[in-house]
Structure formats: C-alpha cells, structure tokens
Design a protein around this motif. Structure first.
Motif, PDB file in Angstrom:
ATOM      1  N   GLU A 282       0.913  -1.151  -0.041  1.00  0.00           N
ATOM      2  CA  GLU A 282       0.099   0.064  -0.018  1.00  0.00           C
ATOM      3  C   GLU A 282       1.045   1.255  -0.059  1.00  0.00           C
ATOM      4  OE1 GLU A 282      -3.092  -0.089  -0.082  1.00  0.00           O
ATOM      5  OE2 GLU A 282      -3.780  -2.002   0.001  1.00  0.00           O
ATOM      6  N   ALA A 283       2.074   1.160   0.646  1.00  0.00           N
ATOM      7  CA  ALA A 283       3.026   2.334   0.641  1.00  0.00           C
ATOM      8  C   ALA A 283       3.456   2.579  -0.665  1.00  0.00           C
ATOM      9  CB  ALA A 283       4.166   2.110   1.424  1.00  0.00           C
ATOM     10  N   VAL A 284       3.777   1.765  -1.537  1.00  0.00           N
ATOM     11  CA  VAL A 284       4.155   2.092  -2.818  1.00  0.00           C
ATOM     12  C   VAL A 284       3.071   2.732  -3.741  1.00  0.00           C
ATOM     13  CG1 VAL A 284       5.138   0.936  -4.866  1.00  0.00           C
ATOM     14  CG2 VAL A 284       5.912   0.092  -2.846  1.00  0.00           C
ATOM     15  N   TYR A 285       1.960   2.122  -3.737  1.00  0.00           N
ATOM     16  CA  TYR A 285       0.477   2.683  -4.279  1.00  0.00           C
ATOM     17  C   TYR A 285       0.361   4.221  -3.816  1.00  0.00           C
ATOM     18  CZ  TYR A 285      -4.193   2.861  -5.629  1.00  0.00           C
ATOM     19  OH  TYR A 285      -5.441   3.315  -6.382  1.00  0.00           O
ATOM     20  N   ALA A 286       0.415   4.359  -2.587  1.00  0.00           N
ATOM     21  CA  ALA A 286       0.133   5.695  -1.981  1.00  0.00           C
ATOM     22  C   ALA A 286       1.234   6.450  -2.630  1.00  0.00           C
ATOM     23  CB  ALA A 286       0.300   5.808  -0.669  1.00  0.00           C
ATOM     24  N   GLU A 287       2.668   6.064  -2.587  1.00  0.00           N
ATOM     25  CA  GLU A 287       3.583   7.154  -3.107  1.00  0.00           C
ATOM     26  C   GLU A 287       3.555   7.439  -4.596  1.00  0.00           C
ATOM     27  OE1 GLU A 287       6.922   9.070  -1.991  1.00  0.00           O
ATOM     28  OE2 GLU A 287       5.642   7.970  -0.393  1.00  0.00           O
ATOM     29  N   LEU A 288       3.286   6.389  -5.371  1.00  0.00           N
ATOM     30  CA  LEU A 288       2.924   6.451  -6.846  1.00  0.00           C
ATOM     31  C   LEU A 288       2.021   7.675  -7.166  1.00  0.00           C
ATOM     32  CD1 LEU A 288       3.289   3.116  -8.455  1.00  0.00           C
ATOM     33  CD2 LEU A 288       5.009   4.844  -8.479  1.00  0.00           C
ATOM     34  N   HIS A 289       0.833   7.519  -6.234  1.00  0.00           N
ATOM     35  CA  HIS A 289      -0.509   8.491  -6.569  1.00  0.00           C
ATOM     36  C   HIS A 289      -0.144   9.901  -6.001  1.00  0.00           C
ATOM     37  CE1 HIS A 289      -2.635   4.951  -7.779  1.00  0.00           C
ATOM     38  NE2 HIS A 289      -3.565   5.665  -7.940  1.00  0.00           N
ATOM     39  N   ALA A 290       0.901  10.000  -4.974  1.00  0.00           N
ATOM     40  CA  ALA A 290       1.112  11.252  -4.373  1.00  0.00           C
ATOM     41  C   ALA A 290       2.237  11.917  -5.216  1.00  0.00           C
ATOM     42  CB  ALA A 290       1.303  11.099  -3.047  1.00  0.00           C
ATOM     43  N   ARG A 291       3.347  11.199  -5.533  1.00  0.00           N
ATOM     44  CA  ARG A 291       4.465  11.845  -6.045  1.00  0.00           C
ATOM     45  C   ARG A 291       4.551  11.801  -7.689  1.00  0.00           C
ATOM     46  NH1 ARG A 291       8.339  13.005  -2.307  1.00  0.00           N
ATOM     47  NH2 ARG A 291       9.162  14.454  -3.995  1.00  0.00           N
ATOM     48  N   LEU A 292       3.789  10.781  -8.273  1.00  0.00           N
ATOM     49  CA  LEU A 292       4.076  10.383  -9.834  1.00  0.00           C
ATOM     50  C   LEU A 292       2.683  10.343 -10.431  1.00  0.00           C
ATOM     51  CD1 LEU A 292       6.955   7.975  -9.619  1.00  0.00           C
ATOM     52  CD2 LEU A 292       7.133  10.090 -10.240  1.00  0.00           C
ATOM     53  N   PRO A 293       1.706  11.359 -10.241  1.00  0.00           N
ATOM     54  CA  PRO A 293       0.400  11.171 -10.589  1.00  0.00           C
ATOM     55  C   PRO A 293       0.427  10.974 -12.159  1.00  0.00           C
ATOM     56  CG  PRO A 293       0.666  13.422  -9.845  1.00  0.00           C
ATOM     57  CD  PRO A 293       2.117  12.563  -9.346  1.00  0.00           C
ATOM     58  N   HIS A 294       1.249  11.568 -12.775  1.00  0.00           N
ATOM     59  CA  HIS A 294       1.439  11.743 -14.352  1.00  0.00           C
ATOM     60  C   HIS A 294       1.800  10.241 -14.906  1.00  0.00           C
ATOM     61  CE1 HIS A 294       5.356  12.264 -12.893  1.00  0.00           C
ATOM     62  NE2 HIS A 294       5.908  11.865 -13.874  1.00  0.00           N
ATOM     63  N   ILE A 295       2.435   9.566 -14.115  1.00  0.00           N
ATOM     64  CA  ILE A 295       2.922   8.071 -14.472  1.00  0.00           C
ATOM     65  C   ILE A 295       1.518   7.338 -14.355  1.00  0.00           C
ATOM     66  CG2 ILE A 295       4.207   6.240 -13.850  1.00  0.00           C
ATOM     67  CD1 ILE A 295       5.703   8.223 -15.326  1.00  0.00           C
ATOM     68  N   VAL A 296       0.707   7.645 -13.192  1.00  0.00           N
ATOM     69  CA  VAL A 296      -0.612   6.817 -13.257  1.00  0.00           C
ATOM     70  C   VAL A 296      -1.565   6.911 -14.265  1.00  0.00           C
ATOM     71  CG1 VAL A 296      -2.521   6.521 -11.613  1.00  0.00           C
ATOM     72  CG2 VAL A 296      -0.378   6.854 -10.507  1.00  0.00           C
ATOM     73  N   ARG A 297      -1.426   8.480 -14.451  1.00  0.00           N
ATOM     74  CA  ARG A 297      -2.313   8.843 -15.881  1.00  0.00           C
ATOM     75  C   ARG A 297      -1.769   8.308 -17.096  1.00  0.00           C
ATOM     76  NH1 ARG A 297      -2.610  13.847 -13.158  1.00  0.00           N
ATOM     77  NH2 ARG A 297      -0.500  14.599 -14.252  1.00  0.00           N
TER      78      ARG A 297
END
Length: 409
Positions: A282-297
C-alpha cells in the motif's frame, strides 16, 4: 535721691533713712498682723471642718458597727449555705462518679467488643487479601508465561521479518511473493472456476492471473511483478537532489513496466482492452499516486490500471458481481422453467388446500352432529335417572305404577 511728688528726699540723710526704716518696719508689722489674722481664721475654719469630719466619722463608725453585725449574720447564712452547697456538691459528685463509672464500664465493654470484631474483620481481611494475593500471583505467573510466549513469538516474527527481507531482496523470490499474495486475494474474492493462475496466452506470454470475465469486456490479466529496486533506491535517497533523481528513476521504471504489460497482456479478440498491475504494498501505491500522478495517468492512457491489495480486492468484488450477473443471464431459461414449475406447484398446493378445507368442513359438521347427539343422550340419561319408582301395595287391585314412556327426542 528719692522724689515723691514735689518733694525730694536724700537717701544719704540719716533722718531720711530712719524714717524709711520706720515706714518699712511698720509695713512689715501690718503685713504680719494681716497674715496672723488670716491664719487664725483659716485655723478656725479647719477646726470646724475637723469637728464636722469627726462627727461624720462617729456616724460612720456607728454605721460600720451596724454593718458589721449585718455582716456577721450574712456570714452565718453564707456558712450555712456553703455547708448545704458542699453537701449537694458532694452528693452530685458521687452521682456523677457513679454515672461516669457506669459509662466507663459500658465504653470499656463496647471497646472490647469492637476490638474483637475488628480482630475478626482483620483476620477475614487478611485471609481475603492472602487469597487475592495468591490469585494475583497466579495470574501474574500466567501473564508472565504469556509474555514469555509473546517474546518467543516476537523472536520468531523477527526471524520471519528477516526472511521476508531476504525474499524481497531477491527479484525472483519477490515476484513469487507478489504472486502468492495476489493468488490469496483472488481465491478469497472469486469462485475457483472464474480465474486461472499462470495462464498462457496465445502470444506465448504467461500471465500471473487471468480473470474469465464475459464479453464485454472479456478476460482480463493481472500482473504481480513490480520494479521494487527503484522504489527502495528512492526511499534510501538523502537530500533533495538525490530524492528527485531517484523519483525520476522510479517513474521511468514504472513507465517501462506499464508499457511491457500493455504489450504482453492486452491482445485484441482474446483479452479485455485493459490489464491490471498489482502492487503488493500500500505504501508504494500511495507514493505513486502522491508523487508520480502523471505516471498513473500514463497507465490509464495505456489501459493499465495500478491496484494495491485493498483496491484489488474492491475491483475483484466488482468483477464477482459482473460474473454473477452473467451467470444469471445464462441461467435465465432455467430460472424461467423453474419459476413455471414453481407456479404449477403453487397451483397444486391451492387445489389440495381447497380439498382439505372441504374435508375439514365436513369433519367439523360431523363433529357437531356427534356433539349434538351426545348432548341429547346425556339429557335422556338424566331424565331416566330422575324417575321415582314407588313400591306396590299387596292388597291393591290396581297397582300404582308410573308408566315408563320413552322421552320424545
């Protein structure tokens, strides 16, 4: 020289001196006479006053004698009163002493009883405290045993954590760990016939998990691998510049992995037009959405959706509802046939219930007839029981007999 009026006298003249001395002596004599007269008058007045005072003193002495006599009588009365008071005081002191002795005896007895009761309570309290102490010691020993057991579990858990760190430090074992976690979540969320683990696609690629969803959207792949090295490097980075570089490296690694999933597991006509990338943390998932939202998009654009254990469970529950709805549609004919049979069974039950109602009504009528006949028979039995049969006389020609006639029903 002395001038008196118009006459002037010479002091050095002997005659003048004699005259002056005579005048002075005469004046002194006159003064002495005046003083003597005055003293005589004062002495006379003093003698009169002394006489008056002596008279008053005599009267005071007489009054004092009378007062002394009265004082003697009063002293006699006081002595008598004092004797009576002393007697009363002595009597009251005796009564008070007796009362005090009685109260002291009662207090001593009460104190002794209180001491005995206190000793008994103390014994009971000490006994109860001893039992409680024994019980507390027993519970303490049990808790210490529990703590020892928990210590052993913590030691064992520490070893397990070290083993987990060893697992996560190895790329292959880390992938196996993610696959095991994914398979556990899938088994809890979906029925066993709705998914396949390590399924091989037509392009030769092996998917960690393939969910058999109906068309649309079709079977969907879940990949459990993730570039954890880049994330660990990011967590170990110190300083703003090092963290920015590690974050860019992490974003590039995630972008490469998204592209690989899109190319391997999205096959037109065979799978759905999207795939899931499972993150076991869950920590990796939260870090991605918090610090790398453009990668998620970018993942959304590539039709690759990143899920954590929690969001994966929610997604799988949604898929379960889709599977249930599809199976309901597949079984619609069977359900319709079963409903028709159920309707026929209900009609049969209604018919049987109608016949049962007729039988029950008939049985009720029969029971009513039986009760009516029983009532009539009881009345007739009572009437027969009340008949009076008189004895016949031997000389009478016509016997007095009451005819027995059956009652009218």
């Amino acid at each position: 020289m002395i001038t008196l009026g118009e006459t002037t006298y010479d002091i050095s003249d002997p005659v003048t001196l004699l005259v002056l001395l005579g005048l002075i002596v005469a004046a002194l004599v006159v003064v002495l006479l005046i003083v003597s007269v005055r003293r005589a008058g004062a002495q006379a007045r003093s003698v009169a006053e002394v006489a008056q005072q002596v008279g008053r003193l005599n009267m005071d002495v007489q009054t004092l004698g009378q007062g002394q006599q009265q004082l003697s009588g009063s002293l006699l009365q006081v002595s008598e009163t004092q004797a009576k008071v002393s007697e009363n005081v002595t009597r009251q002191m005796g009564e008070v002493k007796l009362h005090v002795n009685e109260r002291l005896s009662e207090n001593i007895a009460r104190s002794q009883r209180a001491m005995v009761e206190m000793q008994e309570r103390m014994k009971e309290s000490l006994h109860g405290n001893s039992e409680k102490t024994t019980k507390s010691l027993t519970e303490l020993q049990e808790r210490l045993a529990t703590i020892d057991k928990a210590q052993d579990n913590i030691t064992k858990l520490s070893g397990d954590v070290l083993s987990l760190q060893d697992i996560l430090s190895n790329k292959q074992t880390r992938g196996a760990f993610g696959e095991i976690q994914l398979s556990d979540i899938v088994r809890k969320a979906l029925p066993s016939d709705s998914y396949a683990l390590q399924a091989t696609l037509t392009n030769g690629k092996r998917a960690d998990c393939l969910i058999h969803l109906p068309n649309p959207p079709g079977p969907i792949v879940i990949d459990a691998k993730f570039p954890l090295e880049a994330y660990e490097e990011y967590t170990r980075a110190e300083g703003r510049d090092a963290q920015d570089r590690a974050l860019k490296t992490l974003g590039a690694a995630v972008r490469v992995h998204i592209k690989a999933i899109s190319e391997k597991y999205i096959i037109e006509g065979e799978t759905a037009d999207g795939a899931l990338m499972f993150l076991p943390s869950e920590a990796v998932y939260a870090e991605l959405h918090a610090r790398l939202p453009h990668i998620v998009r970018e993942g959304f654009d590539a039709r690759v959706w990143i899920v954590s254990p929690t969001t994966c469970m929610a997604t799988l529950n949604t898929m379960r509802a889709i599977l249930k709805d599809a199976r309901m549609r597949e079984q619609a004919g069977t359900i319709r046939k079963a409903l028709k049979q159920l309707h026929r069974d209900v009609e049969i039950i209604g018919e049987k219930a109608g016949k049962l109602e007729v039988h029950l009504r008939q049985a009720g009528d029969d029971v009513g007839g039986i009760l009516t006949a029983s009532t009539r028979a009881g009345k007739r039995a009572d009437r027969l029981d009340n008949f009076d049969f008189e004895e016949l006389a031997p000389d009478d020609e016509t016997p007095n007999v009451v005819p027995l006639t059956p009652p009218k029903g």
